[in-house]
Design a protein around this motif. Sequence first.
Motif, PDB file in Angstrom:
ATOM      1  N   UNK A 166     -60.053  43.972  15.672  1.00 51.86           N
ATOM      2  CA  UNK A 166     -61.269  43.159  15.627  1.00 51.86           C
ATOM      3  C   UNK A 166     -61.541  42.649  14.222  1.00 51.86           C
ATOM      4  N   UNK A 167     -61.293  43.502  13.214  1.00 48.59           N
ATOM      5  CA  UNK A 167     -61.525  43.078  11.839  1.00 48.59           C
ATOM      6  C   UNK A 167     -60.650  41.908  11.446  1.00 48.59           C
ATOM      7  N   UNK A 168     -59.367  41.968  11.818  1.00 48.90           N
ATOM      8  CA  UNK A 168     -58.462  40.863  11.508  1.00 48.90           C
ATOM      9  C   UNK A 168     -58.855  39.598  12.275  1.00 48.90           C
ATOM     10  N   UNK A 169     -59.217  39.758  13.546  1.00 46.08           N
ATOM     11  CA  UNK A 169     -59.608  38.608  14.352  1.00 46.08           C
ATOM     12  C   UNK A 169     -60.828  37.909  13.746  1.00 46.08           C
ATOM     13  N   UNK A 170     -61.837  38.686  13.389  1.00 46.27           N
ATOM     14  CA  UNK A 170     -63.056  38.103  12.813  1.00 46.27           C
ATOM     15  C   UNK A 170     -62.777  37.494  11.439  1.00 46.27           C
ATOM     16  N   UNK A 171     -61.875  38.109  10.685  1.00 47.21           N
ATOM     17  CA  UNK A 171     -61.517  37.536   9.384  1.00 47.21           C
ATOM     18  C   UNK A 171     -60.840  36.181   9.561  1.00 47.21           C
ATOM     19  N   UNK A 172     -59.979  36.068  10.584  1.00 49.24           N
ATOM     20  CA  UNK A 172     -59.353  34.777  10.871  1.00 49.24           C
ATOM     21  C   UNK A 172     -60.375  33.730  11.262  1.00 49.24           C
ATOM     22  N   UNK A 173     -61.349  34.133  12.081  1.00 48.98           N
ATOM     23  CA  UNK A 173     -62.424  33.211  12.465  1.00 48.98           C
ATOM     24  C   UNK A 173     -63.205  32.756  11.238  1.00 48.98           C
ATOM     25  N   UNK A 174     -63.518  33.703  10.372  1.00 50.78           N
ATOM     26  CA  UNK A 174     -64.302  33.394   9.168  1.00 50.78           C
ATOM     27  C   UNK A 174     -63.563  32.432   8.246  1.00 50.78           C
ATOM     28  N   UNK A 223     -51.374  39.482  13.326  1.00 47.57           N
ATOM     29  CA  UNK A 223     -51.326  38.462  14.380  1.00 47.57           C
ATOM     30  C   UNK A 223     -52.699  38.260  15.021  1.00 47.57           C
ATOM     31  N   UNK A 224     -53.558  39.260  14.924  1.00 47.25           N
ATOM     32  CA  UNK A 224     -54.931  39.083  15.396  1.00 47.25           C
ATOM     33  C   UNK A 224     -55.696  38.137  14.475  1.00 47.25           C
ATOM     34  N   UNK A 225     -55.390  38.164  13.202  1.00 44.91           N
ATOM     35  CA  UNK A 225     -55.962  37.189  12.257  1.00 44.91           C
ATOM     36  C   UNK A 225     -55.523  35.777  12.639  1.00 44.91           C
ATOM     37  N   UNK A 226     -54.226  35.628  12.897  1.00 49.15           N
ATOM     38  CA  UNK A 226     -53.660  34.353  13.334  1.00 49.15           C
ATOM     39  C   UNK A 226     -54.382  33.862  14.589  1.00 49.15           C
ATOM     40  N   UNK A 227     -54.576  34.744  15.548  1.00 54.51           N
ATOM     41  CA  UNK A 227     -55.262  34.384  16.780  1.00 54.51           C
ATOM     42  C   UNK A 227     -56.705  33.988  16.511  1.00 54.51           C
ATOM     43  N   UNK A 285     -57.954  32.645  13.790  1.00 50.40           N
ATOM     44  CA  UNK A 285     -57.959  31.315  13.174  1.00 50.40           C
ATOM     45  C   UNK A 285     -57.708  30.239  14.220  1.00 50.40           C
ATOM     46  N   UNK A 286     -56.699  30.452  15.072  1.00 53.66           N
ATOM     47  CA  UNK A 286     -56.387  29.468  16.100  1.00 53.66           C
ATOM     48  C   UNK A 286     -57.492  29.327  17.126  1.00 53.66           C
ATOM     49  N   UNK A 287     -58.099  30.445  17.512  1.00 50.06           N
ATOM     50  CA  UNK A 287     -59.184  30.410  18.492  1.00 50.06           C
ATOM     51  C   UNK A 287     -60.387  29.633  17.952  1.00 50.06           C
ATOM     52  N   UNK A 288     -60.729  29.872  16.700  1.00 51.84           N
ATOM     53  CA  UNK A 288     -61.850  29.162  16.083  1.00 51.84           C
ATOM     54  C   UNK A 288     -61.597  27.660  16.070  1.00 51.84           C
ATOM     55  N   UNK A 289     -60.373  27.280  15.708  1.00 54.02           N
ATOM     56  CA  UNK A 289     -60.037  25.861  15.674  1.00 54.02           C
ATOM     57  C   UNK A 289     -60.067  25.264  17.076  1.00 54.02           C
ATOM     58  N   UNK A 290     -59.555  26.003  18.055  1.00 57.53           N
ATOM     59  CA  UNK A 290     -59.537  25.505  19.435  1.00 57.53           C
ATOM     60  C   UNK A 290     -60.952  25.253  19.941  1.00 57.53           C
ATOM     61  N   UNK A 291     -61.843  26.198  19.729  1.00 60.07           N
ATOM     62  CA  UNK A 291     -63.229  26.029  20.176  1.00 60.07           C
ATOM     63  C   UNK A 291     -63.880  24.850  19.463  1.00 60.07           C
ATOM     64  N   UNK A 292     -63.657  24.737  18.148  1.00 60.19           N
ATOM     65  CA  UNK A 292     -64.235  23.621  17.404  1.00 60.19           C
ATOM     66  C   UNK A 292     -63.723  22.280  17.884  1.00 60.19           C
ATOM     67  N   UNK A 293     -62.441  22.223  18.238  1.00 61.18           N
ATOM     68  CA  UNK A 293     -61.858  20.966  18.716  1.00 61.18           C
ATOM     69  C   UNK A 293     -62.428  20.575  20.081  1.00 61.18           C
ATOM     70  N   UNK A 294     -62.601  21.557  20.950  1.00 59.28           N
ATOM     71  CA  UNK A 294     -63.171  21.258  22.268  1.00 59.28           C
ATOM     72  C   UNK A 294     -64.603  20.743  22.139  1.00 59.28           C
ATOM     73  N   UNK A 295     -65.392  21.400  21.313  1.00 61.96           N
ATOM     74  CA  UNK A 295     -66.796  21.010  21.158  1.00 61.96           C
ATOM     75  C   UNK A 295     -66.923  19.637  20.509  1.00 61.96           C
ATOM     76  N   UNK A 296     -66.123  19.380  19.474  1.00 61.86           N
ATOM     77  CA  UNK A 296     -66.227  18.086  18.799  1.00 61.86           C
ATOM     78  C   UNK A 296     -65.736  16.955  19.693  1.00 61.86           C
ATOM     79  N   UNK A 297     -64.709  17.212  20.513  1.00 59.53           N
ATOM     80  CA  UNK A 297     -64.277  16.211  21.479  1.00 59.53           C
ATOM     81  C   UNK A 297     -65.396  15.907  22.470  1.00 59.53           C
ATOM     82  N   UNK A 298     -66.043  16.958  22.960  1.00 62.70           N
ATOM     83  CA  UNK A 298     -67.131  16.771  23.924  1.00 62.70           C
ATOM     84  C   UNK A 298     -68.275  15.984  23.312  1.00 62.70           C
TER      85      UNK A 298
END
Length: 238
Positions: A7-15, A138-142, A144-157
Amino acid sequence: MRLPSRLGEFLAGCRDESPLLLGVAPFGMIYGIAALAAGVPAWIAQLASAVVFAGAAQLVIVQMLAAGAGFVPIALTSGLLNLRHMLYSASMAEYVRHLPRRWRLLLAYVLTDEAYAVAVLRYQRRDAPPADAPDYRHWYFLGAGFTLWVGWQLSTAVGLVFGATIPPEWELDFAVPLTFIALLTLLLRERAGQAAAVVAGAGALLFAALPYKLGLVAAILLGLVAGAWTVHRLERAR
């Protein structure tokens, strides 16, 4: 020393990915607006953002559709544009090859420009976990990618829903080159990125006179070759 958790790595990637959304948001809005202008139904445009998840290619495709281009030119152009992901894959392969196939497929899906720029720096940092400790990067990688994916979906919408009401004087087009300039400053920290940038820049100048923007295509291919060759040489030197 406290070892990182999943969780720490995942949240760090999001941040760490979040600041890049400042450039991604207007980029996604531009795509949504351009898709509607090209006559693409809103649901297909949004689905493309979710499935294709390749901002530059999506924008080029809808712009070429608006210009009346055929299937073959669109396919070739978008394919060449996305060849840079081969360099990203080659660079990241050594870090994720030990992961199960399901993880490698998931990370390949979110391997975009912005996610790569953040994730590769995390792998290259000196605070790697000890050999006898679990590696959760790899959770950090995920993240980062998840944050970008969500941002791309919202900005497209947002572009699809409110595009017609956005004043032209806002000139959102500036976000596209600024986004890639920001990524360039990150990627120039590693040798493969430096080699690709130098060779591609020289190629763009050398072949600038070619018609139909073929000089840019040649520069992209040369940069990819230079980056991949550098990655190969570095791997052999280890």
